[in-house]
Design an enzyme around this catalytic site. Structure first.
Site, PDB file in Angstrom:
ATOM      1  CD  GLU A  99      -2.344   0.989   5.896  1.00  0.00           C
ATOM      2  OE1 GLU A  99      -0.907   0.231   6.133  1.00  0.00           O
ATOM      3  OE2 GLU A  99      -2.705   1.954   7.135  1.00  0.00           O
ATOM      4  CD  GLU A 143       0.388   7.723   5.187  1.00  0.00           C
ATOM      5  OE1 GLU A 143      -0.503   7.142   5.091  1.00  0.00           O
ATOM      6  OE2 GLU A 143       1.363   8.146   6.065  1.00  0.00           O
TER       7      GLU A 143
HETATM    8  O1  KIV Z   1      -4.954   6.609   8.794  1.00  0.00           O
HETATM    9  C1  KIV Z   1      -5.389   7.213   8.554  1.00  0.00           C
HETATM   10  O2  KIV Z   1      -5.949   8.221   9.115  1.00  0.00           O
HETATM   11  C2  KIV Z   1      -4.930   7.616   7.319  1.00  0.00           C
HETATM   12  C3  KIV Z   1      -4.371   8.762   6.651  1.00  0.00           C
HETATM   13  C4  KIV Z   1      -3.473   8.896   7.068  1.00  0.00           C
HETATM   14  C5  KIV Z   1      -4.584   8.427   5.230  1.00  0.00           C
HETATM   15  O3  KIV Z   1      -5.143   6.495   6.480  1.00  0.00           O
END
Ligand code: KIV
Length: 285
Positions: A117, A184
């Site tokens: 991320e 997201e």
């Molecule tokens: O951790 C996860 O499941 C995610 C998705 C919601 C994209 O990052």
């Protein structure tokens, strides 16, 4: 006969304008079903901290846990491309830490790529991981590991300055070498613009229909939960599995208590010994 999805086949799908499907999976049984159903990519998300472990956010998830869940999913996937999330604090501290942990996830599971991320600030990590030969899926917009910085799980990219920031984050991770990027909880026009501007495959979750593909958390889309659970606006329920399971548990509970399960049809009657044998056994002991 479906073929194994690879980074090349997925990028070709974008070029042909074909949408890419993605769901989260965290275990062998569920991943096997998603794989057999033809889902293109599975994300072993650190959302498992919430869906599988009952935490209120993803921060407590560890590398060891990602390896355990990731391995079970990887073993199930014949055709589906498997992406493993790098958990909180497994890549933020340094580029070296990021490469070592990405390498560990690839060596100890059957993953095809890792996901981390952040935008500009993790671009050096992404570049180094890609240079090590590991495909990277980036994740910009609302990044749950930074929810404390956002003041909660809130839509990102609202207003001109924030929209520009999310676009610049996406361009930075593309420049660093990411082949795919989760967008997201961002406004649909922004997600569509990023999708147009980049060669990366954009995967939306709360980003509208203009992305190259979509991801949903398995429990959300399948309705694996209890009545009254919070459901984000972008989630569409494709089944009510929680309701089906509740009804099945109740029926089982009732039959066990009534003595109607197991009946002869669900017992090993044929391989049983004679009544005389059991009478002797009864006397002997
Ligand atoms: O951790 C996860 O499941 C995610 C998705 C919601 C994209 O990052």
């Amino acid at each position: 006969m479906p073929k194994k999805n690879t980074i090349t086949t997925l990028l070709d799908m974008k070029k042909r304008g074909e949408k890419v499907s993605q769901v989260t999976s965290y275990d062998y049984s569920m991943a096997r079903i998603a794989d057999a159903a033809g889902i293109n990519t599975i994300l072993v998300g650190d959302s498992l901290g919430m869906t599988m472990q009952g935490y209120s956010d993803t921060l407590p998830v560890t590398m060891d846990e990602m390896v355990i869940y990731g391995r079970s999913v990887g073993r199930a996937c014949k055709n589906t491309f498997v992406i493993l999330d790098m958990p909180f604090m497994s890549y933020q501290a340094s580029v070296e830490q990021a490469v070592r942990n990405a390498g560990r996830l690839m060596k100890e599971t059957f993953a095809n790529a890792v996901k981390l991320e952040g935008g500009k600030r993790v671009a050096p990590q992404i570049k180094a991981i890609v240079e090590s030969g590991i495909p990277v899926c980036a994740h910009v917009g609302m990044t749950p590991q930074s929810a404390n910085m956002f003041g909660g799980f809130k839509v990102q990219g609202k207003g001109e300055e924030n929209a520009r920031r999310v676009l610049e984050d996406a361009l930075a991770v593309e420049e660093a070498g990411a082949f795919m990027c989760v967008l997201e909880c961002v406004p649909p026009k922004l997600a569509a613009l990023i999708t147009k501007k980049t060669r990366m495959i954009t995967i939306g979750i709360g980003g509208g229909a203009g992305c190259d593909g979509q991801v949903l958390v398995m429990q959300d889309m399948m309705g694996v939960g209890l009545e009254g659970d919070f459901v984000p606006k972008f989630v569409k329920r494709f089944a009510e599995v929680g309701k089906i399971m509740t009804d099945a548990y109740k029926a089982y509970d009732a039959e066990v208590k009534a003595g109607t399960y197991p009946d002869a049809a669900h017992s090993y009657v044929k391989s049983d010994c004679s009544d005389e044998f059991y009478a002797r056994l009864d006397e002997e002991y």
